[in-house]
Design an enzyme around this catalytic site. Structure first.
Site, short mmCIF file in Angstrom:
data_model
loop_
_atom_site.label_atom_id
_atom_site.label_comp_id
_atom_site.label_asym_id
_atom_site.label_seq_id
_atom_site.Cartn_x
_atom_site.Cartn_y
_atom_site.Cartn_z
CD GLU A 173 -41.50 -1.23 17.01
OE1 GLU A 173 -40.30 -1.03 17.21
OE2 GLU A 173 -42.08 -0.88 15.97
CB CYS A 199 -51.67 2.03 17.46
SG CYS A 199 -51.26 1.21 15.92
CB CYS A 248 -46.96 -8.53 8.67
SG CYS A 248 -48.64 -8.42 8.00
CB CYS A 286 -48.27 -3.86 2.29
SG CYS A 286 -49.82 -4.70 2.65
CB CYS A 343 -46.13 -1.96 5.34
SG CYS A 343 -46.30 -2.20 7.11
N GLY A 392 -48.77 -6.65 12.00
CA GLY A 392 -49.53 -7.86 11.73
C GLY A 392 -50.86 -7.62 11.06
CD GLU A 393 -54.96 -8.46 7.88
OE1 GLU A 393 -54.54 -7.38 7.45
OE2 GLU A 393 -56.12 -8.62 8.30
CB SER A 446 -56.88 -1.64 10.60
OG SER A 446 -56.42 -1.26 9.33
CB SER A 500 -55.20 -1.14 4.51
OG SER A 500 -55.18 -1.03 5.91
CG LEU A 501 -59.62 0.39 -1.17
CD1 LEU A 501 -60.03 -1.06 -1.26
CD2 LEU A 501 -60.84 1.29 -1.37
CG HIS A 502 -53.35 1.62 0.70
ND1 HIS A 502 -53.41 2.78 1.44
CD2 HIS A 502 -52.99 0.65 1.58
CE1 HIS A 502 -53.08 2.52 2.70
NE2 HIS A 502 -52.83 1.24 2.81
CG ASN A 541 -46.13 7.71 8.32
OD1 ASN A 541 -46.14 8.92 8.50
ND2 ASN A 541 -47.16 6.95 8.61
CB CYS A 573 -49.59 4.19 9.62
SG CYS A 573 -51.11 4.45 10.45
N1 SAH Z 1 -52.55 -5.32 8.43
C1 SAH Z 1 -53.53 -4.39 8.86
C2 SAH Z 1 -53.11 -3.53 10.05
C3 SAH Z 1 -51.71 -2.97 10.09
S1 SAH Z 1 -51.28 -1.66 9.02
C4 SAH Z 1 -53.94 -3.52 7.69
O1 SAH Z 1 -53.38 -3.65 6.63
O2 SAH Z 1 -54.86 -2.73 7.83
C5 SAH Z 1 -52.02 -0.21 9.62
C6 SAH Z 1 -52.26 0.84 8.55
O3 SAH Z 1 -51.04 1.52 8.17
C7 SAH Z 1 -52.82 0.28 7.27
O4 SAH Z 1 -53.85 1.09 6.79
C8 SAH Z 1 -51.62 0.31 6.34
O5 SAH Z 1 -51.99 0.29 5.01
C9 SAH Z 1 -50.96 1.61 6.76
N2 SAH Z 1 -49.56 1.74 6.37
C10 SAH Z 1 -48.65 0.78 6.19
N3 SAH Z 1 -47.45 1.29 5.85
C11 SAH Z 1 -47.63 2.63 5.82
C12 SAH Z 1 -46.75 3.74 5.57
N4 SAH Z 1 -45.46 3.55 5.30
N5 SAH Z 1 -47.26 4.98 5.64
C13 SAH Z 1 -48.56 5.18 5.96
N6 SAH Z 1 -49.43 4.19 6.22
C14 SAH Z 1 -48.97 2.92 6.14
#
Ligand code: SAH
Length: 346
Positions: A94, A107, A114, A118, A121, A165-166, A197, A220-222, A296, A339
């Site tokens: 997508e 995007c 992937c 996570c 995701c 994907g990463e 990212s 993507s730290l979180h 999301n 995202c």
């Molecule tokens: N693998 C890469 C790029 C894809 S994810 C990465 O991790 O950065 C793109 C972004 O969406 C990342 O910051 C990820 O942490 C975030 N993301 C993933 N699932 C999400 C969700 N359910 N709600 C909001 N952001 C999310």
């Protein structure tokens, strides 16, 4: 026996030039074909009108032009467009067009599925099927650029590698695609408008720094606490924060390009003062800013967006400490284009 035809877009310009010389033709034909393939995104040899019929037939005998096909397009109430993109082998990824008043951002995906897991995701549930080729990444950008011109009357302005994907687990192909996107022989876009990212693969961040890339880096730290981060992003056990921090410091030293941290605040996971303080400390390691992104939901109830109060607390504490922070609203949620929602529901 049917001769196996090679994908012509896997060839460099030099290889194309060599091919023509080996066929007894002139090398500059290679340049002409290269221009058709990349700058003009030709999908057939037939359309290459400055080549003789004989040459086009010869190319057709030897090569195929693999290309993506936008299989299905959905438009959100807020203007966001999600594309289900069919690859030459039938797999689907997508890509998303995100419009604002002044910009159009693409995007794009870098892998089918992937390899990371996570917990929050949707793409993680698909597992990784394969890496995208450079041309498959490039084509997503081209098709979104066309949509931007068609629906918004302006070219694409920005690209984020935040689709499926990463990107750093498909490093070579992502870099090759960016090379084409930024080259005059491709789309001629400025690397400053591109953001890769990553979940944070230290070794690859260092490699990028060594190669003096010019695009932006988002991580993507979180969570800036190992235990918490590992619980939601299990690969953090292999690449702990200490290694990530070291790689990011190296990145800044080499590129002088400030890092963006993507961060979602979830109820009961990372919504306390201790979590913010850890983030503040992490932000001090290298010049950076924080994007607080909205969660999301991916319909399993395990994760819930934190309260407004918790998000305001994050914002205040970060600002008090002189760290730039933006709170980003999601786009395209009604069509699962936001995202973390990319999972081929169709
Ligand atoms: N693998 C890469 C790029 C894809 S994810 C990465 O991790 O950065 C793109 C972004 O969406 C990342 O910051 C990820 O942490 C975030 N993301 C993933 N699932 C999400 C969700 N359910 N709600 C909001 N952001 C999310």
């Amino acid at each position: 026996m049917v001769k196996h035809k090679k994908d012509i877009r896997a060839l460099t310009k030099e290889q194309l030039r060599d091919f023509f010389t080996s066929e007894g033709d002139q090398a500059f034909r290679g340049n002409q074909v290269y221009e058709w393939l990349w700058q003009k995104s030709a999908h057939s040899f037939d359309g290459m009108t400055n080549l003789s019929k004989q040459t086009r037939e010869m190319l057709d005998k030897n090569f195929v032009i693999n290309h993506i096909e936008v299989d299905q397009m959905q438009r959100s109430n807020d203007g966001t467009i999600k594309n289900a993109v069919k690859l030459h082998d039938g797999l689907i990824v997508e890509s998303v067009l995100i419009p604002t008043e002044t910009r159009t951002t693409a995007c794009v995906s870098s892998q089918v599925g992937c390899s990371l897991d996570c917990k929050f995701c949707a793409t993680a549930r698909l597992k990784r099927m394969r890496n995208l080729n450079p041309d498959e990444i490039y084509d997503q950008v081209v098709s979104i650029d066309r949509q931007s011109r068609l629906y918004f009357d302006r070219p694409l302005s920005n690209i984020v590698f935040m689709g499926m994907g990463e990107p750093l687990m498909n490093y070579n192909n992502v870099l090759k695609a960016i090379e084409k996107i930024t080259s005059k022989e491709g789309l001629g876009m400025s690397p400053k408008r591109i953001t890769v990212s990553t979940s944070g693969v230290p070794k690859m961040i260092k490699k990028m720094a060594d190669e003096a890339v010019k695009f932006n880096l988002a991580v993507s730290l979180h969570s800036a606490i190992d235990e918490t981060r590992t619980s939601i992003m299990p690969f953090n056990a292999t690449f702990p924060l200490h290694d990530l921090r070291e790689a990011l410091q190296y990145w800044y030293q080499k590129t002088k390009n400030r890092i963006t941290y993507e961060y979602v605040v979830w109820q009961g996971i990372n919504d306390t003062k201790k979590d913010v303080e850890a983030l503040v400390k992490f932000c001090r390691f290298a010049p950076s800013k924080v994007n607080l992104i909205e969660y999301n939901p991916i319909d399993d109830g395990q994760f819930q967006q934190a309260s407004d109060a918790a998000i305001t607390m994050y914002q205040n504490i970060l600002e008090e400490n002189g760290i730039t922070v933006t709170v980003r609203r999601s786009r395209g949620k009604d069509i699962d284009a936001a995202c973390g929602q990319l999972a081929n529901k169709s």
